[in-house]
Design an enzyme around this catalytic site. Sequence first.
Site, PDB file in Angstrom:
ATOM      1  CG  ASP A  13      -1.931  -1.146   1.179  1.00 34.44           C
ATOM      2  OD1 ASP A  13      -2.260  -1.604   0.078  1.00 34.44           O
ATOM      3  OD2 ASP A  13      -2.349  -1.587   2.269  1.00 34.44           O
ATOM      4  CD  GLU A  14       4.739  -0.464  -0.318  1.00 39.17           C
ATOM      5  OE1 GLU A  14       3.850  -0.740  -1.148  1.00 39.17           O
ATOM      6  OE2 GLU A  14       5.400  -1.321   0.280  1.00 39.17           O
ATOM      7  N   GLY A  15       1.472   3.064  -2.436  1.00 34.76           N
ATOM      8  CA  GLY A  15       1.030   3.990  -3.486  1.00 34.76           C
ATOM      9  C   GLY A  15       1.571   3.546  -4.847  1.00 34.76           C
ATOM     10  CE  LYS A  16       2.451  -2.376  -4.352  1.00 35.84           C
ATOM     11  NZ  LYS A  16       2.110  -2.040  -2.965  1.00 35.84           N
ATOM     12  N   GLY A  40      -4.534  -4.218  -3.880  1.00 41.38           N
ATOM     13  CA  GLY A  40      -5.533  -3.198  -4.197  1.00 41.38           C
ATOM     14  C   GLY A  40      -4.763  -1.946  -4.566  1.00 41.38           C
ATOM     15  CG  HIS A  41      -2.040  -1.955  -7.054  1.00 40.59           C
ATOM     16  ND1 HIS A  41      -1.148  -2.526  -7.916  1.00 40.59           N
ATOM     17  CD2 HIS A  41      -1.776  -2.502  -5.844  1.00 40.59           C
ATOM     18  CE1 HIS A  41      -0.377  -3.377  -7.252  1.00 40.59           C
ATOM     19  NE2 HIS A  41      -0.746  -3.386  -5.994  1.00 40.59           N
ATOM     20  CD  GLN A 223       0.705  -8.849  -2.663  1.00 42.76           C
ATOM     21  OE1 GLN A 223       1.321  -9.424  -3.533  1.00 42.76           O
ATOM     22  NE2 GLN A 223      -0.558  -8.506  -2.798  1.00 42.76           N
ATOM     23  CB  VAL A 299      -8.379  -5.445  -0.792  1.00 42.04           C
ATOM     24  CG1 VAL A 299      -9.074  -6.766  -1.047  1.00 42.04           C
ATOM     25  CG2 VAL A 299      -7.417  -5.131  -1.912  1.00 42.04           C
ATOM     26  CB  THR A 300      -9.853  -5.984   3.746  1.00 42.11           C
ATOM     27  OG1 THR A 300      -8.762  -5.173   4.206  1.00 42.11           O
ATOM     28  CG2 THR A 300      -9.301  -7.198   3.023  1.00 42.11           C
ATOM     29  CG  LEU A 331       6.166  15.485   1.332  1.00 44.87           C
ATOM     30  CD1 LEU A 331       7.278  14.746   2.075  1.00 44.87           C
ATOM     31  CD2 LEU A 331       6.782  16.450   0.321  1.00 44.87           C
ATOM     32  CG  ASP A 332      -0.499  14.696   0.525  1.00 40.80           C
ATOM     33  OD1 ASP A 332       0.243  13.873  -0.050  1.00 40.80           O
ATOM     34  OD2 ASP A 332      -1.676  14.437   0.833  1.00 40.80           O
TER      35      ASP A 332
HETATM   36  P1  GDP Z   1      -0.782   0.366  -3.506  1.00 39.82           P
HETATM   37  O1  GDP Z   1      -1.364  -0.925  -3.062  1.00 39.82           O
HETATM   38  O2  GDP Z   1       0.682   0.439  -3.249  1.00 39.82           O
HETATM   39  O3  GDP Z   1      -1.129   0.697  -4.931  1.00 39.82           O
HETATM   40  O4  GDP Z   1      -1.441   1.497  -2.597  1.00 39.82           O
HETATM   41  P2  GDP Z   1      -3.022   1.639  -2.234  1.00 39.82           P
HETATM   42  O5  GDP Z   1      -3.736   2.146  -3.434  1.00 39.82           O
HETATM   43  O6  GDP Z   1      -3.528   0.403  -1.609  1.00 39.82           O
HETATM   44  O7  GDP Z   1      -2.942   2.712  -1.085  1.00 39.82           O
HETATM   45  C1  GDP Z   1      -2.398   3.982  -1.289  1.00 39.82           C
HETATM   46  C2  GDP Z   1      -3.475   5.039  -0.941  1.00 39.82           C
HETATM   47  O8  GDP Z   1      -2.874   6.299  -0.858  1.00 39.82           O
HETATM   48  C3  GDP Z   1      -4.553   5.152  -2.002  1.00 39.82           C
HETATM   49  O9  GDP Z   1      -5.747   5.503  -1.368  1.00 39.82           O
HETATM   50  C4  GDP Z   1      -4.041   6.286  -2.872  1.00 39.82           C
HETATM   51  O10 GDP Z   1      -5.093   6.963  -3.545  1.00 39.82           O
HETATM   52  C5  GDP Z   1      -3.414   7.177  -1.845  1.00 39.82           C
HETATM   53  N1  GDP Z   1      -2.271   7.981  -2.309  1.00 39.82           N
HETATM   54  C6  GDP Z   1      -1.268   7.629  -3.156  1.00 39.82           C
HETATM   55  N2  GDP Z   1      -0.357   8.621  -3.231  1.00 39.82           N
HETATM   56  C7  GDP Z   1      -0.780   9.605  -2.423  1.00 39.82           C
HETATM   57  C8  GDP Z   1      -0.245  10.881  -2.036  1.00 39.82           C
HETATM   58  O11 GDP Z   1       0.819  11.303  -2.467  1.00 39.82           O
HETATM   59  N3  GDP Z   1      -0.969  11.610  -1.132  1.00 39.82           N
HETATM   60  C9  GDP Z   1      -2.142  11.179  -0.609  1.00 39.82           C
HETATM   61  N4  GDP Z   1      -2.778  11.940   0.254  1.00 39.82           N
HETATM   62  N5  GDP Z   1      -2.667   9.990  -0.949  1.00 39.82           N
HETATM   63  C10 GDP Z   1      -1.994   9.200  -1.824  1.00 39.82           C
HETATM   64  P1  IMO Z   2      -0.892  -4.154  -2.280  1.00 39.83           P
HETATM   65  O1  IMO Z   2      -0.425  -4.711  -3.614  1.00 39.83           O
HETATM   66  C1  IMO Z   2      -0.994  -4.490   2.044  1.00 39.83           C
HETATM   67  C2  IMO Z   2      -1.007  -8.552   3.721  1.00 39.83           C
HETATM   68  C3  IMO Z   2      -2.259  -8.936   4.470  1.00 39.83           C
HETATM   69  C4  IMO Z   2      -1.671  -9.901   5.486  1.00 39.83           C
HETATM   70  C5  IMO Z   2      -0.579 -10.619   4.697  1.00 39.83           C
HETATM   71  C6  IMO Z   2      -0.999 -11.957   4.107  1.00 39.83           C
HETATM   72  O2  IMO Z   2      -2.182  -3.441  -2.340  1.00 39.83           O
HETATM   73  O3  IMO Z   2       0.211  -3.377  -1.646  1.00 39.83           O
HETATM   74  P2  IMO Z   2      -2.559 -12.666   2.076  1.00 39.83           P
HETATM   75  O4  IMO Z   2      -4.012 -12.420   1.827  1.00 39.83           O
HETATM   76  O5  IMO Z   2      -1.666 -12.156   1.008  1.00 39.83           O
HETATM   77  O6  IMO Z   2      -2.272 -14.102   2.411  1.00 39.83           O
HETATM   78  O7  IMO Z   2      -2.236 -11.832   3.425  1.00 39.83           O
HETATM   79  O8  IMO Z   2      -0.237  -9.736   3.637  1.00 39.83           O
HETATM   80  N1  IMO Z   2      -1.222  -8.065   2.343  1.00 39.83           N
HETATM   81  C7  IMO Z   2      -1.172  -6.773   1.981  1.00 39.83           C
HETATM   82  N2  IMO Z   2      -1.019  -5.659   2.727  1.00 39.83           N
HETATM   83  N3  IMO Z   2      -1.081  -4.397   0.708  1.00 39.83           N
HETATM   84  C8  IMO Z   2      -1.218  -5.511  -0.058  1.00 39.83           C
HETATM   85  O9  IMO Z   2      -1.185  -5.465  -1.402  1.00 39.83           O
HETATM   86  C9  IMO Z   2      -1.297  -6.758   0.583  1.00 39.83           C
HETATM   87  N4  IMO Z   2      -1.446  -8.035   0.145  1.00 39.83           N
HETATM   88  C10 IMO Z   2      -1.382  -8.812   1.226  1.00 39.83           C
HETATM   89  O10 IMO Z   2      -2.862  -7.823   5.075  1.00 39.83           O
HETATM   90  O11 IMO Z   2      -1.044  -9.176   6.514  1.00 39.83           O
HETATM   91 MG    MG Z   3      -2.922  -1.606  -1.833  1.00 34.73          MG
END
Ligand code: GDP
Ligand code: IMO
Ligand code: MG
Length: 432
Positions: A13-16, A40-41, A223, A299-300, A331-332
């Site tokens: 969930d780094e913002g990929k 969940g991207h 992940q 996702v969840t 950063l915001d």
């Molecule tokens: P991913 O799984 O690495 O693609 O990340 P997720 O989409 O699961 O979670 C990142 C969350 O941060 C999402 O809700 C994005 O819309 C949000 N996001 C991404 N970049 C930024 C940012 O620079 N600032 C803010 N406020 N939100 C961001």
């Molecule tokens: P993205 O691509 C954050 C975590 C789950 C749990 C562990 C194992 O959006 O960054 P699993 O269902 O894979 O067997 O769960 O991994 N997890 C994630 N956490 N972002 C994800 O994907 C994740 N995919 C799995 O929360 O701790």
């Molecule tokens: Mg995600």
Amino acid sequence: MKSVVAVGAQWGDEGKGKVVDYLAGSFDYIARVAGGHNAGHTVIIGKERHVLQLIPCGILRPKQHAIIGPGVVVDPSALVGEIEMLAKGGISVAGRLHISNRAHLIFPYHRELDKAAETARGTNKIGTTSRGIGPAYEDKMARRGLRMVDLLTPELFREKAARVVAEKNRIAQGAYGASIDFSADVEETLKLGEKIKSYICDTAELTNRALDEGKSVLFEGAQGTMLDIDHGTYPFVTSSSATSGGATTGMGVPPTKIRHVLGVSKAYTTRVGGGPFPTEMPDLEAKEVRERGKEFGAVTGRPRRCGWLDLAELRYAKMINGIDTLAITKLDVFDTQREIKIGVGYQYKGTELKEMPASAEEYERVTPVYKTLPGWCEKTYGLQDAAKLPKASLEYLRFVSDFLQVEIGMISTGPERDATIIQPGTLLARWL
Ligand code: GDP
Ligand code: IMO
Ligand code: MG
């Protein structure tokens, strides 16, 4: 050769999604190589919000191709759902989506087994996404998985499935004293197969050919490093290779054909699910960051645990992945933070740790060493130009870059596509 792996440098969930979507306009192919619909991207373009779980974000661009490689585990119902969701938004995947014939399938019983295993773990549960990811990879490694290629010959698929069902039932009988009826799953999966079979192909051939012809490929990590099956906080990890090396095995592209690795990290750290998290904030502080950063699972919907940036963890991620440029997102979220702590190392039983602990129990007990930097208390939200960044935010970023000895090529200042700063003169800037 333009081939880049974008990898999560933390716990996912780094913002990929945001970062890959931004870069995707400059690449021909965007490929997923590991994981499944546990990912969940999120991509925000204007007023539209897309959450992609299986199909790489590149599909949101008009001409780009999206590839799902052999290392991914695919739940056909999730995939069909995603294709239909995109179609409703006017996005057609026809001719642009390619799914590996070697990718393994997730069946409904994998989901059931995932939930049952979590219940059985009790307080030691991993906190999985309950999408059946672990059980599907278990079957793959046990060499009894069914794959995309099997969907192409229904008779053979039924035969193979019957053998798997018999084996699974022998295990279920032994473990739970009951057998499970998988017959509906098999026919349902074949029906879904009809909807996806036109996309199934040899994606290793496709990707290698593309690179040989001078086309560019961006590998969209899922992940994050600390969730990697080999290098993460085992057993609180996912079941796939979430590091850059996973791109070679997860697609069938040799290491010699991958040129660069982009690490994606938040300006702080989050984690969903159980397991060690040294720089986790106390409840009240975490709540503030969670609200400002909207840190709830894509996702969840689960609230994400929040903590300070952990440079000891990022140093490890840089080494394992070979990160040569970093994207710092969110950063915001620190715009109103008066002081910012930043983890620079760990102590264990009073002594400084030189290496990342292999044991989750030991990692649970480390004490982070912090450096405190002043906040900027100014708006960075939406900025597109590094020259407009407040001085304290530049100092924060410089500290990170100096500590890790890596350039910061991109800074994200909001979830929207255009809330992005590209640092001129960096490696990342050359890809655009
Ligand atoms: P991913 O799984 O690495 O693609 O990340 P997720 O989409 O699961 O979670 C990142 C969350 O941060 C999402 O809700 C994005 O819309 C949000 N996001 C991404 N970049 C930024 C940012 O620079 N600032 C803010 N406020 N939100 C961001
Ligand atoms: P993205 O691509 C954050 C975590 C789950 C749990 C562990 C194992 O959006 O960054 P699993 O269902 O894979 O067997 O769960 O991994 N997890 C994630 N956490 N972002 C994800 O994907 C994740 N995919 C799995 O929360 O701790
Ligand atoms: Mg995600």
